[in-house]
Design a protein around this motif. Structure first.
Motif, PDB file in Angstrom:
ATOM      1  N   TYR A  32       0.849  -1.189   0.000  1.00  0.00           N
ATOM      2  CA  TYR A  32       0.000   0.000   0.000  1.00  0.00           C
ATOM      3  C   TYR A  32       0.883   1.236   0.000  1.00  0.00           C
ATOM      4  O   TYR A  32       2.097   1.163   0.199  1.00  0.00           O
ATOM      5  CB  TYR A  32      -0.945   0.019   1.207  1.00  0.00           C
ATOM      6  N   GLU A  33       0.249   2.384  -0.210  1.00  0.00           N
ATOM      7  CA  GLU A  33       0.958   3.656  -0.183  1.00  0.00           C
ATOM      8  C   GLU A  33       0.871   4.245   1.218  1.00  0.00           C
ATOM      9  O   GLU A  33      -0.180   4.153   1.874  1.00  0.00           O
ATOM     10  CB  GLU A  33       0.352   4.621  -1.201  1.00  0.00           C
ATOM     11  N   ALA A  34       1.951   4.816   1.681  1.00  0.00           N
ATOM     12  CA  ALA A  34       1.977   5.394   3.025  1.00  0.00           C
ATOM     13  C   ALA A  34       0.951   6.512   3.144  1.00  0.00           C
ATOM     14  O   ALA A  34       0.647   7.228   2.176  1.00  0.00           O
ATOM     15  CB  ALA A  34       3.377   5.922   3.339  1.00  0.00           C
ATOM     16  N   THR A  35       0.413   6.661   4.356  1.00  0.00           N
ATOM     17  CA  THR A  35      -0.682   7.610   4.578  1.00  0.00           C
ATOM     18  C   THR A  35      -0.207   9.034   4.816  1.00  0.00           C
ATOM     19  O   THR A  35      -1.030   9.928   4.973  1.00  0.00           O
ATOM     20  CB  THR A  35      -1.508   7.159   5.798  1.00  0.00           C
ATOM     21  N   ASP A  36       1.102   9.260   4.852  1.00  0.00           N
ATOM     22  CA  ASP A  36       1.618  10.604   5.078  1.00  0.00           C
ATOM     23  C   ASP A  36       1.348  11.469   3.852  1.00  0.00           C
ATOM     24  O   ASP A  36       1.857  11.191   2.760  1.00  0.00           O
ATOM     25  CB  ASP A  36       3.125  10.544   5.351  1.00  0.00           C
ATOM     26  N   PRO A  37       0.540  12.549   3.990  1.00  0.00           N
ATOM     27  CA  PRO A  37       0.225  13.359   2.807  1.00  0.00           C
ATOM     28  C   PRO A  37       1.372  14.224   2.327  1.00  0.00           C
ATOM     29  O   PRO A  37       1.307  14.788   1.234  1.00  0.00           O
ATOM     30  CB  PRO A  37      -0.964  14.214   3.283  1.00  0.00           C
ATOM     31  N   TYR A  38       2.428  14.367   3.129  1.00  0.00           N
ATOM     32  CA  TYR A  38       3.544  15.242   2.777  1.00  0.00           C
ATOM     33  C   TYR A  38       4.730  14.472   2.204  1.00  0.00           C
ATOM     34  O   TYR A  38       5.813  15.035   2.037  1.00  0.00           O
ATOM     35  CB  TYR A  38       3.990  16.038   4.011  1.00  0.00           C
ATOM     36  N   SER A  39       4.572  13.220   1.936  1.00  0.00           N
ATOM     37  CA  SER A  39       5.654  12.422   1.366  1.00  0.00           C
ATOM     38  C   SER A  39       5.068  11.414   0.393  1.00  0.00           C
ATOM     39  O   SER A  39       3.878  11.108   0.435  1.00  0.00           O
ATOM     40  CB  SER A  39       6.446  11.696   2.463  1.00  0.00           C
ATOM     41  N   ARG A  40       5.933  10.914  -0.471  1.00  0.00           N
ATOM     42  CA  ARG A  40       5.534   9.900  -1.447  1.00  0.00           C
ATOM     43  C   ARG A  40       6.301   8.630  -1.121  1.00  0.00           C
ATOM     44  O   ARG A  40       7.473   8.486  -1.462  1.00  0.00           O
ATOM     45  CB  ARG A  40       5.831  10.362  -2.872  1.00  0.00           C
ATOM     46  N   LEU A  63       9.297  -7.585   8.657  1.00  0.00           N
ATOM     47  CA  LEU A  63       8.647  -8.227   7.514  1.00  0.00           C
ATOM     48  C   LEU A  63       8.193  -7.237   6.454  1.00  0.00           C
ATOM     49  O   LEU A  63       7.483  -7.627   5.515  1.00  0.00           O
ATOM     50  CB  LEU A  63       7.428  -9.037   7.998  1.00  0.00           C
ATOM     51  N   SER A  64       8.552  -5.986   6.565  1.00  0.00           N
ATOM     52  CA  SER A  64       8.160  -4.979   5.585  1.00  0.00           C
ATOM     53  C   SER A  64       9.194  -3.866   5.575  1.00  0.00           C
ATOM     54  O   SER A  64      10.105  -3.824   6.407  1.00  0.00           O
ATOM     55  CB  SER A  64       6.764  -4.408   5.902  1.00  0.00           C
ATOM     56  N   ALA A  65       9.034  -2.971   4.620  1.00  0.00           N
ATOM     57  CA  ALA A  65       9.964  -1.846   4.496  1.00  0.00           C
ATOM     58  C   ALA A  65       9.254  -0.710   3.778  1.00  0.00           C
ATOM     59  O   ALA A  65       8.320  -0.925   2.995  1.00  0.00           O
ATOM     60  CB  ALA A  65      11.225  -2.254   3.738  1.00  0.00           C
ATOM     61  N   GLU A  66       9.702   0.525   4.044  1.00  0.00           N
ATOM     62  CA  GLU A  66       9.174   1.713   3.384  1.00  0.00           C
ATOM     63  C   GLU A  66      10.138   2.150   2.285  1.00  0.00           C
ATOM     64  O   GLU A  66      11.351   2.178   2.492  1.00  0.00           O
ATOM     65  CB  GLU A  66       8.972   2.854   4.382  1.00  0.00           C
ATOM     66  N   VAL A  67       9.554   2.492   1.147  1.00  0.00           N
ATOM     67  CA  VAL A  67      10.344   2.915  -0.013  1.00  0.00           C
ATOM     68  C   VAL A  67       9.966   4.355  -0.329  1.00  0.00           C
ATOM     69  O   VAL A  67       8.791   4.657  -0.584  1.00  0.00           O
ATOM     70  CB  VAL A  67      10.079   2.006  -1.221  1.00  0.00           C
ATOM     71  N   THR A  68      10.933   5.245  -0.303  1.00  0.00           N
ATOM     72  CA  THR A  68      10.716   6.637  -0.689  1.00  0.00           C
ATOM     73  C   THR A  68      10.840   6.748  -2.206  1.00  0.00           C
ATOM     74  O   THR A  68      11.863   6.366  -2.789  1.00  0.00           O
ATOM     75  CB  THR A  68      11.739   7.561  -0.010  1.00  0.00           C
ATOM     76  N   LEU A  69       9.802   7.255  -2.838  1.00  0.00           N
ATOM     77  CA  LEU A  69       9.762   7.325  -4.296  1.00  0.00           C
ATOM     78  C   LEU A  69      10.602   8.489  -4.806  1.00  0.00           C
ATOM     79  O   LEU A  69      10.952   9.425  -4.066  1.00  0.00           O
ATOM     80  CB  LEU A  69       8.317   7.460  -4.767  1.00  0.00           C
ATOM     81  N   LEU A  70      10.922   8.450  -6.089  1.00  0.00           N
ATOM     82  CA  LEU A  70      11.773   9.468  -6.679  1.00  0.00           C
ATOM     83  C   LEU A  70      11.129  10.848  -6.680  1.00  0.00           C
ATOM     84  O   LEU A  70      11.824  11.862  -6.647  1.00  0.00           O
ATOM     85  CB  LEU A  70      12.138   9.073  -8.120  1.00  0.00           C
TER      86      LEU A  70
END
Length: 321
Positions: free
Chosen positions: A134-142, A176-183
């Protein structure tokens, strides 16, 4: 005065003709004769036909309500059958549409997986396949969350790619998971190389999260719309040659000495589902160096052992003489 039994016989004055038994026998004989005659000689067929013709209008009139009721029942049964058939056809159509949609999704997913499998041999560093949850819920980051973590060998700073190109970089790792910061995140940055001019630069995510940009690029720099930017490999994180973005806008204004260059990431995160998490290039090179050193040490140890065996064999031959 005593009363005698009541006399039920017909008075002689009213007796006329034959008795009832005689009439019964006569009628029975006549009926039997007529049946045999009709069966053998068809004597009553004209009379029966004439009577049937005369009674036909009356029969039709009497049967009209029955025919109307049966016609109404047939109509109602036909309407109900047609309605059930229509509902069944609609359910089957919905099921077929659902199956077709699933088949199209599976086909697209298979194509993406095939592209990843074809891409894996081209990437020289080790990789781990993952799926975007899923996409992170933070509206200030992608950012997106993938289903692989430290237990699967995912490390902070690891590049993340799909079959199109670079998606981003791992910034947080869990079990068991990781966050990926998009370009296109406002804090993202990646060194790039213009595949047409071989000019190096750094691409940054825009502050509004809509695409990327090249900063501090001279106004007279050789850059055009449609140029493809790839990873340069100078940061020790991304392997060189991976597609990053395409130049979508170039503005050169006279009031500034820098050009405004907008970029569109080639790998769209909205359509990415299966990705590859790569080992950082520096760690991969260090691991290769360690492996090469270990192999050299093993070769040297094997050579020394072989030389020692030869010397021991030569000493044994000299002692025997």
């Amino acid at each position: 005065m005593s009363l005698g039994p009541f006399d039920r016989d017909t008075p002689p004055f009213f007796r006329q003709g034959a008795s009832a038994l005689t009439k019964l026998l006569l009628c029975a004989a006549l009926a039997l004769f007529l049946m045999v005659a009709d069966a053998r000689f068809k004597l009553t067929a004209p009379a029966r036909a004439s009577m049937a013709l005369a009674l036909q209008p009356l029969q039709t009139l009497l049967l009209a309500p029955v025919d109307a009721w049966e016609t109404l029942q047939d109509y109602l049964r036909g309407t109900e059958s047609a309605r059930e058939a229509e509902n069944l056809a609609r359910r089957q159509l919905v099921q077929q549409a659902e199956r077709l949609s699933r088949a199209e999704q599976l086909q697209a997913e298979n194509q993406r997986l095939r592209a990843l499998l074809e891409l894996r041999p081209a990437v020289q560093v080790s990789s781990v396949s993952a799926e975007v949850l899923y996409e992170a819920t933070d509206p200030y980051s992608r950012r997106v969350v993938i289903d692989r973590g430290s237990r699967h060998g995912v490390q902070p700073g690891a590049p993340v790619i799909n079959d199109k190109g670079v998606l981003g970089q791992v910034t947080r790792v869990y079990g068991l998971s990781a966050e990926v910061t998009l370009l296109n995140d406002k804090d993202a940055a990646i060194p790039v190389l213009n595949s047409r001019t071989q000019q190096r630069n750094a691409a940054f995510g825009r502050s509004d999260g809509n695409g990327m940009e090249l900063r501090f690029l001279a106004a007279n720099a050789d850059v055009k719309e449609g140029d493809v930017l790839v990873t340069s490999g100078l940061d020790g994180v991304y392997p060189p040659g991976l597609p990053v973005a395409r130049v979508s806008l170039v503005e050169r204004r006279g009031d500034t000495s820098f050009a405004s260059v907008g970029l569109q990431p080639i790998a769209q995160a909205d359509s990415a589902r299966h990705v590859l998490v790569l080992q950082p290039l520096a760690q991969h090179e260090a691991a290769q160096a360690e492996a090469a050193a270990a192999a050299a040490a093993d070769a040297a140890s094997a050579a020394a052992s072989k030389s020692a065996r030869k010397a021991a064999a030569a000493a044994a031959k000299g002692g025997s003489k």
